[in-house]
Design an enzyme around this catalytic site. Structure first.
Site, PDB file in Angstrom:
ATOM      1  N   GLY A  93       0.797  -1.228   0.000  1.00 56.77           N
ATOM      2  CA  GLY A  93       0.000   0.000   0.000  1.00 56.77           C
ATOM      3  C   GLY A  93       0.823   1.270   0.000  1.00 56.77           C
TER       4      GLY A  93
ATOM      5  CD  GLU B 231       2.160  -8.807   1.695  1.00 55.33           C
ATOM      6  OE1 GLU B 231       2.127  -9.920   2.224  1.00 55.33           O
ATOM      7  OE2 GLU B 231       1.139  -8.160   1.396  1.00 55.33           O
TER       8      GLU B 231
ATOM      9  N   GLY C  13       4.014  -3.098  -3.867  1.00 55.80           N
ATOM     10  CA  GLY C  13       3.863  -3.454  -5.287  1.00 55.80           C
ATOM     11  C   GLY C  13       4.014  -2.209  -6.133  1.00 55.80           C
ATOM     12  NE  ARG C  14      -0.554   2.030  -5.499  1.00 58.17           N
ATOM     13  CZ  ARG C  14      -1.745   1.838  -6.071  1.00 58.17           C
ATOM     14  NH1 ARG C  14      -2.027   2.433  -7.192  1.00 58.17           N
ATOM     15  NH2 ARG C  14      -2.649   1.077  -5.485  1.00 58.17           N
TER      16      ARG C  14
ATOM     17  CE1 TYR D 264      -9.542   0.563  -8.357  1.00 57.87           C
ATOM     18  CE2 TYR D 264      -7.795   0.964  -9.943  1.00 57.87           C
ATOM     19  CZ  TYR D 264      -8.535   0.098  -9.182  1.00 57.87           C
ATOM     20  OH  TYR D 264      -8.259  -1.250  -9.236  1.00 57.87           O
TER      21      TYR D 264
ATOM     22  CB  CYS E  25     -16.461   2.076 -28.187  1.00 57.41           C
ATOM     23  SG  CYS E  25     -15.671   2.055 -29.795  1.00 57.41           S
TER      24      CYS E  25
ATOM     25  CE1 TYR F  85      -2.035  -3.784  -8.227  1.00 57.46           C
ATOM     26  CE2 TYR F  85      -1.002  -1.727  -7.567  1.00 57.46           C
ATOM     27  CZ  TYR F  85      -1.350  -3.024  -7.297  1.00 57.46           C
ATOM     28  OH  TYR F  85      -1.019  -3.591  -6.087  1.00 57.46           O
TER      29      TYR F  85
HETATM   30  N1  LLP Z   1      -0.417  -6.981  -0.246  1.00 58.22           N
HETATM   31  C1  LLP Z   1      -1.692  -7.297  -0.427  1.00 58.22           C
HETATM   32  C2  LLP Z   1      -2.288  -8.352   0.380  1.00 58.22           C
HETATM   33  C3  LLP Z   1      -2.474  -6.620  -1.379  1.00 58.22           C
HETATM   34  O1  LLP Z   1      -3.741  -6.934  -1.528  1.00 58.22           O
HETATM   35  C4  LLP Z   1      -1.870  -5.611  -2.169  1.00 58.22           C
HETATM   36  C5  LLP Z   1      -2.643  -4.891  -3.175  1.00 58.22           C
HETATM   37  C6  LLP Z   1      -0.516  -5.324  -1.960  1.00 58.22           C
HETATM   38  C7  LLP Z   1       0.179  -6.024  -0.991  1.00 58.22           C
HETATM   39  C8  LLP Z   1       0.221  -4.291  -2.757  1.00 58.22           C
HETATM   40  O2  LLP Z   1      -0.291  -3.015  -2.640  1.00 58.22           O
HETATM   41  P1  LLP Z   1       0.536  -1.812  -3.337  1.00 58.22           P
HETATM   42  O3  LLP Z   1       1.839  -1.682  -2.600  1.00 58.22           O
HETATM   43  O4  LLP Z   1       0.746  -2.190  -4.743  1.00 58.22           O
HETATM   44  O5  LLP Z   1      -0.336  -0.614  -3.213  1.00 58.22           O
HETATM   45  N2  LLP Z   1      -5.701  -2.095  -8.801  1.00 58.22           N
HETATM   46  C9  LLP Z   1      -5.551  -1.066  -7.776  1.00 58.22           C
HETATM   47  C10 LLP Z   1      -4.727  -1.544  -6.620  1.00 58.22           C
HETATM   48  C11 LLP Z   1      -5.255  -2.795  -5.971  1.00 58.22           C
HETATM   49  C12 LLP Z   1      -4.358  -3.266  -4.876  1.00 58.22           C
HETATM   50  C13 LLP Z   1      -4.703  -4.642  -4.464  1.00 58.22           C
HETATM   51  N3  LLP Z   1      -3.864  -5.165  -3.435  1.00 58.22           N
HETATM   52  C14 LLP Z   1      -4.924   0.177  -8.418  1.00 58.22           C
HETATM   53  O6  LLP Z   1      -4.704   0.181  -9.616  1.00 58.22           O
HETATM   54  O7  LLP Z   1      -4.708   1.174  -7.729  1.00 58.22           O
END
Ligand code: LLP
Length: 451
Positions: free
Chosen positions: A268, A310, A312-313, A354, A381, A410
């Site tokens: 997150g 964890e 990701g983004r 979003y 479209c 994402y």
């Molecule tokens: N850990 C778990 C259990 C998660 O569900 C997620 C993201 C992460 C880690 C990684 O979160 P990050 O660091 O990437 O924010 N599609 C949406 C985001 C959905 C996130 C789902 N879970 C977007 O495009 O903003």
């Protein structure tokens, strides 16, 4: 090669300076104003690979990984970083993550398969998800994943059964829903009581889940996991979540003699998408998370767990730039100017889903001050297919290149073949070299699965 954008004489007016924080670390502009990433001119990349094109800067990915490990291990020795593969996964990315000492979180057999194809050590993999099927759990057990992050009672029962059959111990963490509001978009908040994810804490289901897991002969519960939502531009929810989970850990120690050895505060961590909203640095998250865990463990007399983050983004987001070509323009008097590009919601669903905000830049005029406002529309479209509303841009000719920074997370991961668009090519750039890591789909690919 310089890793800093080239200095400008009038920095405030030049997009290359204004967009410094959203562009990859190696972004620079030639004297003529052409954007380059990783030492590669986007004009050359567009000529060679076509558009829409996703460009990933290897240097930015590596630097981000390094700062995560440095900042977290400096404050929390024994901590691990698991990249959340859902943000974008490819064998090429996996090879970089392995080299940088990252593990990975996967949420499906598909992600597990690609992670292993890229050389990820299964021990460094955590398997997540609220709907893991029997096949997926068998796949995870067959591969020997390091941890399965168990989400609910039914999964626990199934995993108990599968591990008994194999008579082999599997390490697990329990995903707990702490009832904390991460104050993020409703579609990406996960820590509230009313959530499809995890064992709810306030209702007593988390405790019941732990008791059941401790009774399972082949499940080794290493600790607890929370993920509050994403992106979290404020670090406070982590402290709140950690305090709540540590209270729970202390109660579980007292009532059941259970001691956690590991804990994950999830992902997150935010990303700077627009120049006016800056995401906290990795170290800001590290400080908040480390402080909260130290304080909670001290006050409850709990052992310090190993911490698994964890992100990701924030690992891949800044590294990625989406590059499009202008295909048409429309001036609606006293209303709006539209510039339509050759991609859109099939490669970036985030604005439609979003209301996500991005910057847009005329990639061949990075030294030209914007003179007008135009809305960058996708070619699909749906009226909702708008990538950037009211962007400040110089005039754009047909065929001009438009770059959208902070596109690494994402977007490719959530892409589709809507309108039977061809999925874009992906290149990884570094030191003036561009490597095609995924070819563009072809028209024949569209028929490949049809019988
Ligand atoms: N850990 C778990 C259990 C998660 O569900 C997620 C993201 C992460 C880690 C990684 O979160 P990050 O660091 O990437 O924010 N599609 C949406 C985001 C959905 C996130 C789902 N879970 C977007 O495009 O903003």
């Amino acid at each position: 090669m310089s890793t800093e954008p080239t200095e400008s004489t009038a920095p405030s007016a030049q997009p290359i300076a204004q967009l410094r924080d959203v562009l990859p670390l190696t972004a620079a502009a030639s004297a003529e104003g052409v954007l380059s990433i990783g030492g590669c001119s986007v004009q050359d990349l567009a000529r060679e690979f076509g558009t829409p094109l996703y460009i990933y800067d290897e240097h930015t990915i590596r630097e981000t990984c390094r700062s995560y490990l440095r900042d977290f291990r400096g404050r929390l020795p024994g901590s691990r970083a698991h990249y959340a593969a859902k943000a974008w996964l490819s064998p090429a990315l996996t090879r970089i993550l392995v080299a940088e000492g990252f593990g990975m979180d996967v949420v499906s057999s598909g992600e597990l398969h690609v992670a292993l194809a890229g050389g990820m050590d299964p021990e460094q993999i955590g398997f997540h998800g609220n709907g893991k099927t029997r096949e997926e759990l068998n796949h995870a057990l067959d591969c020997g994943v390091g941890r399965i992050i168990v989400d609910n009672d039914d999964e626990l029962a199934l995993l108990d059964e599968l591990t008994r059959t194999r008579a082999r111990t599997q390490r697990i963490m329990l995903r707990i829903t702490p009832g904390v509001d991460a104050r993020t978009h409703a579609k990406t908040t996960t820590g509230l009581r009313d959530s499809k994810f995890g064992f709810p804490l306030p209702s007593g289901q988390a405790e019941a889940g732990l008791v059941r897991a401790l009774e399972a002969p082949f499940l080794d519960v290493t600790g607890f996991h929370i993920h509050l939502g994403s992106p979290l531009f404020s670090v406070e929810p982590y402290a709140e979540g950690i305090a709540t989970i540590a209270d729970f850990a202390a109660e579980m120690k007292e009532r059941h003699g259970y001691e956690w050895r590991e804990f994950s505060p999830g992902g997150g961590m935010a990303l700077t998408y627009t120049a006016d909203r800056t995401a906290p640095e990795a170290d800001r998250y590290a400080l908040q998370i480390a402080d909260a865990i130290h304080t909670a463990c001290d006050s409850h007399g709990l052992p310090m767990p190993d911490v698994h983050i964890e992100p990701g983004r924030s690992v891949v987001g800044r590294a990625g730039v989406a590059l499009y070509s202008v295909v048409s323009r429309k001036h609606i008097p006293e209303t709006r100017d539209y510039v339509t590009v050759d991609g859109g919601m099939a490669d970036n669903i985030r604005p439609a889903m979003y209301e996500s905000q991005y910057e847009a830049a005329a990639a061949e005029q990075m030294r030209t001050a914007p003179t007008r406002t135009a809305t960058i529309a996708g070619k699909f479209c749906e009226s909702g297919d708008v990538l950037v509303r009211d962007a400040s841009l110089p005039p754009l000719e047909i065929g001009a290149l438009v770059a959208i920074p902070a596109s690494g997370a994402y977007q490719i991961a959530m892409e589709s073949n809507y309108n039977l668009a061809l999925r874009p090519a992906i290149v990884m750039v570094r030191d003036g070299h561009a490597q095609l890591v995924r070819r563009r789909q072809t028209l024949d690919d569209l028929l490949a699965l049809e019988l």
